[in-house]
Write a protein that holds these residues in place. Structure first.
Motif, mmCIF file in Angstrom:
data_model
loop_
_atom_site.group_PDB
_atom_site.id
_atom_site.type_symbol
_atom_site.label_atom_id
_atom_site.label_comp_id
_atom_site.label_asym_id
_atom_site.label_seq_id
_atom_site.Cartn_x
_atom_site.Cartn_y
_atom_site.Cartn_z
ATOM 1 N N THR A 95 -3.145 -2.315 -7.894
ATOM 2 C CA THR A 95 -2.359 -3.300 -6.828
ATOM 3 C C THR A 95 -3.532 -3.996 -6.243
ATOM 4 O OG1 THR A 95 -2.619 -1.688 -5.029
ATOM 5 C CG2 THR A 95 -0.391 -1.924 -6.272
ATOM 6 N N GLU A 97 -4.089 -4.188 -3.171
ATOM 7 C CA GLU A 97 -4.591 -3.251 -2.078
ATOM 8 C C GLU A 97 -5.491 -2.204 -2.727
ATOM 9 O OE1 GLU A 97 -1.324 -5.530 -0.796
ATOM 10 O OE2 GLU A 97 -1.260 -4.099 -2.502
ATOM 11 N N GLN A 98 -5.153 -1.720 -3.939
ATOM 12 C CA GLN A 98 -6.161 -0.850 -4.590
ATOM 13 C C GLN A 98 -7.567 -1.508 -4.843
ATOM 14 O OE1 GLN A 98 -3.343 0.318 -7.362
ATOM 15 N NE2 GLN A 98 -3.155 2.482 -6.698
ATOM 16 N N THR A 100 -8.943 -4.268 -3.594
ATOM 17 C CA THR A 100 -9.772 -4.268 -2.345
ATOM 18 C C THR A 100 -10.272 -3.093 -1.689
ATOM 19 O OG1 THR A 100 -7.796 -4.597 -1.097
ATOM 20 C CG2 THR A 100 -8.583 -6.435 -1.850
ATOM 21 N N GLU A 101 -9.628 -2.047 -1.731
ATOM 22 C CA GLU A 101 -10.086 -0.776 -1.298
ATOM 23 C C GLU A 101 -11.157 -0.281 -2.351
ATOM 24 O OE1 GLU A 101 -10.318 2.478 1.277
ATOM 25 O OE2 GLU A 101 -9.150 0.781 1.487
ATOM 26 N N LEU A 134 -2.517 -10.229 1.652
ATOM 27 C CA LEU A 134 -2.239 -8.811 1.605
ATOM 28 C C LEU A 134 -1.434 -8.169 2.620
ATOM 29 C CD1 LEU A 134 -5.275 -7.651 -0.561
ATOM 30 C CD2 LEU A 134 -3.173 -8.643 -1.472
ATOM 31 N N GLU A 136 -0.554 -5.694 5.622
ATOM 32 C CA GLU A 136 -1.199 -5.125 6.779
ATOM 33 C C GLU A 136 -1.778 -3.618 6.572
ATOM 34 O OE1 GLU A 136 -2.190 -6.193 9.920
ATOM 35 O OE2 GLU A 136 -1.505 -8.152 8.926
ATOM 36 N N GLU A 137 -1.137 -2.773 5.564
ATOM 37 C CA GLU A 137 -1.700 -1.600 5.265
ATOM 38 C C GLU A 137 -2.976 -1.499 4.862
ATOM 39 O OE1 GLU A 137 0.479 -2.983 1.656
ATOM 40 O OE2 GLU A 137 0.929 -2.844 3.751
ATOM 41 N N SER A 138 -3.667 -2.468 4.014
ATOM 42 C CA SER A 138 -4.916 -2.562 3.576
ATOM 43 C C SER A 138 -5.836 -2.827 4.798
ATOM 44 C CB SER A 138 -5.010 -3.487 2.428
ATOM 45 O OG SER A 138 -4.872 -4.862 3.060
#
Length: 141
Positions: A95, A97-98, A100-101, A134, A136-138
């Motif tokens: 994803t 988010e993954q 960017t993490e 993206l 908010e969780e990230s």
């Protein structure tokens, strides 16, 4: 078929299948862009990098892409390759988010400037694919 008896053409064909599954059009554009300057390098990208290495069973494609993103970030100056491999990471199930993490995590080991450059490369891909902004969780983790 035994690995040692595959022909150059068979290795290329296998690599081209993997390249298309993972990188799609972006990977093909890289190979095509080498045709008039170094077709052999294009062949090796397909036959060796994708047909021999990427297609090995030891890691799942998503894990290979995480390693690739980390390595390209660490090298720095690889934004064109990051463009291809951020797309590939999305293609194999990671994803945004993954991704960017993973790039945030790389800042600890690669430095802030390289992590920033990699994140901006990812942002470009996300924008092209209509994935911004993206969630908010990230940002709040």
């Amino acid at each position: 078929m035994n690995e040692t008896t595959t022909t150059r053409e068979e290795r290329f064909a296998r690599g081209l299948d993997v390249l298309r599954r993972v990188d799609g059009e972006a990977g093909q554009r890289v190979v095509d862009s080498l045709a008039d300057v170094s077709p052999e390098l294009g062949h090796q990208v397909v036959a060796w990098a994708f047909g021999e290495i990427y297609d090995r069973p030891g890691l799942a494609p998503r894990d290979r892409q995480l390693v690739t993103l980390g390595a390209l970030t660490a090298l720095g100056g690889c934004e064109a390759q990051l463009d291809v491999h951020v797309n590939a990471a999305l293609n194999v199930g990671l994803t945004p988010e993954q991704i960017t993490e993973a790039l945030l995590h790389s800042a600890v080991y690669c430095g802030m400037p390289r992590a920033l450059n990699a994140t901006f490369a990812a942002k470009k891909v996300f924008a092209e694919r209509g994935l911004l902004p993206l969630g908010e969780e990230s940002a709040s983790a």
